[in-house]
Each structure stands twice: as structure tokens, then as C-alpha cells.
Motif scaffolding. Structure first.
Motif, PDB file in Angstrom:
ATOM      1  N   ARG A 119      51.435  40.994  46.971  1.00 16.20           N
ATOM      2  CA  ARG A 119      51.761  41.664  45.854  1.00 16.20           C
ATOM      3  C   ARG A 119      51.196  43.079  46.116  1.00 16.20           C
ATOM      4  O   ARG A 119      50.304  44.141  47.085  1.00 16.20           O
ATOM      5  N   TRP A 121      50.142  47.239  45.570  1.00 15.97           N
ATOM      6  CA  TRP A 121      48.727  47.694  45.109  1.00 15.97           C
ATOM      7  C   TRP A 121      49.147  48.847  44.663  1.00 15.97           C
ATOM      8  O   TRP A 121      49.370  50.127  45.283  1.00 15.97           O
ATOM      9  N   LYS A 170      33.907  38.988  41.955  1.00 14.55           N
ATOM     10  CA  LYS A 170      34.943  37.534  41.220  1.00 14.55           C
ATOM     11  C   LYS A 170      35.236  37.452  43.030  1.00 14.55           C
ATOM     12  O   LYS A 170      35.738  37.827  43.851  1.00 14.55           O
ATOM     13  N   ASP A 174      37.492  39.663  44.190  1.00 21.22           N
ATOM     14  CA  ASP A 174      37.949  41.239  43.474  1.00 21.22           C
ATOM     15  C   ASP A 174      36.213  42.057  43.257  1.00 21.22           C
ATOM     16  O   ASP A 174      35.159  41.430  43.536  1.00 21.22           O
ATOM     17  N   LYS A 181      39.561  45.335  37.030  1.00 21.80           N
ATOM     18  CA  LYS A 181      39.686  45.346  38.337  1.00 21.80           C
ATOM     19  C   LYS A 181      39.384  46.674  38.339  1.00 21.80           C
ATOM     20  O   LYS A 181      40.087  47.844  38.119  1.00 21.80           O
ATOM     21  N   ASN A 206      39.698  52.374  41.881  1.00 18.71           N
ATOM     22  CA  ASN A 206      40.173  53.491  41.605  1.00 18.71           C
ATOM     23  C   ASN A 206      39.666  54.271  41.195  1.00 18.71           C
ATOM     24  O   ASN A 206      38.181  54.039  40.605  1.00 18.71           O
ATOM     25  N   MET A 209      42.056  57.578  38.778  1.00 19.33           N
ATOM     26  CA  MET A 209      43.545  57.621  38.014  1.00 19.33           C
ATOM     27  C   MET A 209      42.849  57.104  36.619  1.00 19.33           C
ATOM     28  O   MET A 209      42.045  55.730  35.801  1.00 19.33           O
ATOM     29  N   VAL A 215      50.319  48.589  36.439  1.00 24.27           N
ATOM     30  CA  VAL A 215      49.232  47.273  36.974  1.00 24.27           C
ATOM     31  C   VAL A 215      49.639  46.249  36.145  1.00 24.27           C
ATOM     32  O   VAL A 215      49.374  46.973  34.541  1.00 24.27           O
ATOM     33  N   ASP A 216      49.756  44.954  36.763  1.00 22.44           N
ATOM     34  CA  ASP A 216      50.287  44.365  35.355  1.00 22.44           C
ATOM     35  C   ASP A 216      48.835  43.242  34.636  1.00 22.44           C
ATOM     36  O   ASP A 216      49.003  42.328  34.854  1.00 22.44           O
ATOM     37  N   GLN A 217      47.445  43.903  35.360  1.00 22.69           N
ATOM     38  CA  GLN A 217      46.503  43.447  34.659  1.00 22.69           C
ATOM     39  C   GLN A 217      45.251  43.823  34.132  1.00 22.69           C
ATOM     40  O   GLN A 217      45.453  45.472  34.113  1.00 22.69           O
ATOM     41  N   TRP A 219      42.551  46.329  34.563  1.00 19.55           N
ATOM     42  CA  TRP A 219      42.082  47.329  35.061  1.00 19.55           C
ATOM     43  C   TRP A 219      41.508  48.608  34.348  1.00 19.55           C
ATOM     44  O   TRP A 219      41.654  49.191  33.314  1.00 19.55           O
ATOM     45  N   SER A 312      43.202  31.881  43.780  1.00 19.31           N
ATOM     46  CA  SER A 312      42.729  32.384  43.418  1.00 19.31           C
ATOM     47  C   SER A 312      42.209  32.240  42.284  1.00 19.31           C
ATOM     48  O   SER A 312      42.072  30.399  42.074  1.00 19.31           O
ATOM     49  N   LEU A 313      41.248  32.870  41.868  1.00 20.77           N
ATOM     50  CA  LEU A 313      39.873  32.149  40.402  1.00 20.77           C
ATOM     51  C   LEU A 313      40.038  33.190  38.780  1.00 20.77           C
ATOM     52  O   LEU A 313      40.944  34.108  38.935  1.00 20.77           O
TER      53      LEU A 313
HETATM   54  P1  ATP Z   1      43.170  36.866  42.812  1.00 17.32           P
HETATM   55  O1  ATP Z   1      44.448  36.482  43.748  1.00 17.32           O
HETATM   56  O2  ATP Z   1      41.983  37.315  43.647  1.00 17.32           O
HETATM   57  O3  ATP Z   1      42.487  36.638  41.395  1.00 17.32           O
HETATM   58  P2  ATP Z   1      44.761  39.495  42.356  1.00 17.32           P
HETATM   59  O4  ATP Z   1      45.482  38.341  41.038  1.00 17.32           O
HETATM   60  O5  ATP Z   1      43.965  40.540  41.850  1.00 17.32           O
HETATM   61  O6  ATP Z   1      43.416  38.504  42.294  1.00 17.32           O
HETATM   62  P3  ATP Z   1      45.205  40.994  44.544  1.00 17.32           P
HETATM   63  O7  ATP Z   1      45.592  40.265  45.609  1.00 17.32           O
HETATM   64  O8  ATP Z   1      43.101  41.409  45.117  1.00 17.32           O
HETATM   65  O9  ATP Z   1      45.604  39.975  43.488  1.00 17.32           O
HETATM   66  O10 ATP Z   1      45.669  42.416  43.991  1.00 17.32           O
HETATM   67  C1  ATP Z   1      47.308  42.495  43.823  1.00 17.32           C
HETATM   68  C2  ATP Z   1      46.890  42.457  42.337  1.00 17.32           C
HETATM   69  O11 ATP Z   1      46.341  43.708  41.610  1.00 17.32           O
HETATM   70  C3  ATP Z   1      47.738  43.066  42.236  1.00 17.32           C
HETATM   71  O12 ATP Z   1      49.254  41.811  41.229  1.00 17.32           O
HETATM   72  C4  ATP Z   1      48.024  43.590  40.027  1.00 17.32           C
HETATM   73  O13 ATP Z   1      47.831  42.800  39.026  1.00 17.32           O
HETATM   74  C5  ATP Z   1      46.741  44.232  40.314  1.00 17.32           C
HETATM   75  N1  ATP Z   1      47.093  45.506  40.929  1.00 17.32           N
HETATM   76  C6  ATP Z   1      47.962  46.438  41.616  1.00 17.32           C
HETATM   77  N2  ATP Z   1      47.164  47.463  41.795  1.00 17.32           N
HETATM   78  C7  ATP Z   1      46.267  47.661  41.161  1.00 17.32           C
HETATM   79  C8  ATP Z   1      45.517  49.079  40.990  1.00 17.32           C
HETATM   80  N3  ATP Z   1      45.300  50.114  41.340  1.00 17.32           N
HETATM   81  N4  ATP Z   1      44.192  48.652  39.910  1.00 17.32           N
HETATM   82  C9  ATP Z   1      44.247  47.538  39.448  1.00 17.32           C
HETATM   83  N5  ATP Z   1      44.236  46.424  39.943  1.00 17.32           N
HETATM   84  C10 ATP Z   1      46.058  46.424  40.466  1.00 17.32           C
END
Ligand code: ATP
Length: 319
Positions: A119, A121, A170, A174, A181, A206, A209, A215-217, A219, A312-313
Motif C-alpha cells: 500500500r 504511504w 494499535k 500503527d 493515524k 506525519n 502536513m 490519504v484514504d483513512q 489521519w 489487520s485490526l
Molecule cells: P493496518 O492493516 O494495520 O490497519 P493500514 O491499513 O493502516 O494498516 P499500512 O500498511 O500500515 O496500512 O499503511 C498504509 C495505509 O496508510 C494506506 O493504505 C493509507 O490508507 C494510509 N496512509 C498512507 N499515507 C499516509 C499518511 N501519510 N498518513 C497516514 N496514513 C497514511
């Protein structure tokens, strides 16, 4: 291009003529370089007739000398890139080239920053930190046990050390403020864990920023939490010191020496969660972690233990 950026980084106006004189190029060459800065680094530059050029916000660039001065016990060499595909990828290439560990790779931005399972970042220029510390591990499977959780604690403490409150963890790795996040961790291993191997400890935090659509969750950033711009060199130094502290504790006592502190900082202790592994999902309640850092869940009244990089949780809606 970087020399031009260094001239502009104070956030003041500079005339095209003065910039051209400092760089030894024509005003139209300055103009071209400015366009490059905007296009390649995503920077925004104000252009005002009669006054010249100004960065939309002043910049502080990463500075290995300043980082080392703040954290003299972190004796690893620091390689800083203005732009790189991914600091973890560069660290892996450097291991391949025979660079001796420990060493640290930093970048002002990543064009292909990565999270777990490929995925992305999101890694804009000069706003955050993109950090990969490489360690050599000699025949110590024990030194790898729970390592990514240990790194999470160190990151969390570095953020707290710089005044960010409400930071927690987490499972597995995380770093969040509430549900948002603020940092991500990606460990990559090369070599033979039973003999000699290298671990790349990748951390994205971060920092300053304030905006992104990418970012699709949920943050957040240190700046959004504290309302103040954060000195990234200070943070890199603090993170190095915290990693040293926690890695030493881990090496001396193994993961059991860290387990209780990790659980105390787990934001999702006792919460109802779903554990996602590919297409399958297990619902349960978080009991904690075991002495190896594996997740303990109560599933249908029975304790079960889960570990592995593909898990993943997610919080359950009824949690
Ligand atoms: P998990 O599977 O543990 O729940 P996750 O889905 O957060 O983790 P990671 O591999 O830890 O996945 O991180 C990648 C994800 O983090 C991306 O898919 C995106 O949703 C998010 N992301 C990407 N860039 C950033 C950023 N700069 N800050 C916060 N979140 C980010």
C-alpha cells in the motif's frame, strides 16, 4: 535546483535578479528552475511583480549535522535524499551494495512510499519524515521477536517527547491519536534470520502536513495536534534516541521486557474488533498480546492467539 531552494527556504521575497546572481545564471534560467521546484516537489511559490519570488511557507530541510549534534550517541551515518522512490527500497539497495550497518536513510519526499502489502504511504516534500534505519542482526531470532511492536513504542515516545499528547498504539504497529493515524511502520528483513540478516526499520511520521487528499483513512499530524510547526531534525534525533533505548531493552530482556508497557499503551485493549486476514474475518475482543507480541483475542469465549504480517485490526461498529 536545491541551491535555489536553499535561497528561498527563509520564506522571504527574493528578486529574480538576486537569485540569478547568487546562482550565476540568467533570470530566465531561474524561472525554469522555479517551475521545476513547483512541478517536481509540489511546492507552491508566490510570484509578485516588483518583489520577486517567495515560498508559500518557510522550509527547514533535513540536516545530518544538526541531527547528529542533537543525538550524539546515535553514531550511524545518515544518508539524506531530496527525492527517492522509498527510503526502505533505498536502504535495501544499500545493503545489497555492501553498505555496512547500522545506517540511516532519510528523504525529503518519497515518490513510491510504501506501507504494508504494497500500500502507498503519502510522502510530500519537506513536510514529514521518511526514515529507514538499517541494523545488522547476528543469529538472533529473539532480537526479531515483536520488533515492530517495539519500534511502535519508540515512535510513540518520540512523539510524546515532542509534546504530542493522546498518542497510542494499535496492534501490530500503527501509531494513532484517537482514531487518526499519525505514523506508520514497515519492517523489512533480508538475509537469514537464523544466521546473519539485516532489518530495515521504516518509519513514516506525519509532522507538518496539514492537508492532503491522498490519504484514504483518518489521519493527523504533529502540527495539526499541537498547532505548531515541528522541527523535523529535532524529531529525527529524538526518534533515534528512543529507538536506541527500546532496542537495547529488547536486546537485553527480549520482548517480555516490553510486553506490559506495550499493552498499557494499546488504544484498543478490551475493544470489540474484527481481525482481517485477506478475505476472512474473525470477530473477537482484544485481551492483549503475548510474550512474543502476538495478538490475544477472545473469540466465542475462548482465547486465541494470532500473529503474522498479513493481519489487520478494525474496530467493530458495536464496539
Ligand atoms: P493496518 O492493516 O494495520 O490497519 P493500514 O491499513 O493502516 O494498516 P499500512 O500498511 O500500515 O496500512 O499503511 C498504509 C495505509 O496508510 C494506506 O493504505 C493509507 O490508507 C494510509 N496512509 C498512507 N499515507 C499516509 C499518511 N501519510 N498518513 C497516514 N496514513 C497514511
Amino acid at each position: 535546483m536545491l541551491t535555489l531552494l536553499k535561497l528561498l527556504k527563509d520564506g522571504r521575497f527574493h528578486s529574480g535578479q538576486a537569485l540569478g546572481a547568487a546562482l550565476g545564471v540568467s533570470r530566465s534560467a531561474v524561472w525554469k528552475q522555479l517551475q521545476h521546484l513547483e512541478a517536481e516537489l509540489g511546492l507552491s511559490i508566490h510570484k509578485v511583480r516588483g518583489r520577486g519570488y517567495q515560498l508559500a511557507a518557510p522550509l527547514t530541510l533535513l540536516d545530518p549535522a544538526e541531527i547528529s549534534a542533537r543525538a550524539p550517541s546515535c553514531e550511524w551515518p545518515i544518508l539524506v535524499f531530496n527525492s527517492i522512490d522509498s527510503t526502505n527500497a533505498e536502504a535495501l539497495r544499500a545493503i545489497e551494495r555492501g553498505q555496512s550497518a547500522p545506517f540511516l536513510v532519510l528523504a525529503e519526499r518519497q515518490t513510491a512510499g510504501r506501507g504494508r502489502r504494497g500500500r502507498k504511504w503519502v510522502s510530500p516534500f519537506a513536510e514529514n519524515i521518511y526514515y529507514s534505519l538499517v541494523l545488522r542482526i547476528d543469529g538472533g531470532m529473539r532480537q526479531l521477536e515483536g520488533l515492530s511492536l517495539v519500534v511502535g513504542l519508540a515512535v510513540m515516545q518520540a512523539l510524546r517527547g515532542l509534546g504530542i499528547s493522546g498518542v497510542g498504539l494499535k496492534w501490530p504497529n500503527d501509531v494513532l491519536v484517537g482514531q487518526q493515524k499519525i505514523a506508520g511502520i514497515l519492517l523489512e528483513l533480508v538475509g537469514d534470520p537464523a544466521d546473519v540478516c539485516h532489518v530495515v526499520i521504516g518509519v513514516g511520521i506525519n509532522v507538518n502536513m496539514q492537508m492532503t487528499d491522498e490519504v484514504d483513512q483518518q489521519w493527523t499530524s504533529m502540527r495539526l495536534e499541537s498547532g505548531k510547526a515541528v522541527d523535523r531534525n529535532h524529531l529525527v534525533a529524538e526518534l533515534g534516541l528512543m529507538l536506541q533505548t527500546y532496542l537495547n531493552r529488547h536486546q537485553a530482556g527480549g520482548f517480555p521486557a516490553i510486553q506490559a508497557e506495550w499493552e498499557q499503551n494499546h488504544l484498543w485493549q478490551g475493544r470489540a474488533v474484527s481481525l482481517i486476514a485477506g478475505v476472512s474475518q474473525i470477530d473477537g475482543e482484544v485481551l492483549g498480546i503475548d510474550v512474543q507480541g502476538a495478538l490475544r483475542l477472545k473469540v466465542n469465549g475462548v482465547e486465541k492467539v494470532f500473529s503474522g504480517g498479513e493481519l489487520s485490526l478494525r474496530l467493530r461498529d458495536d464496539s
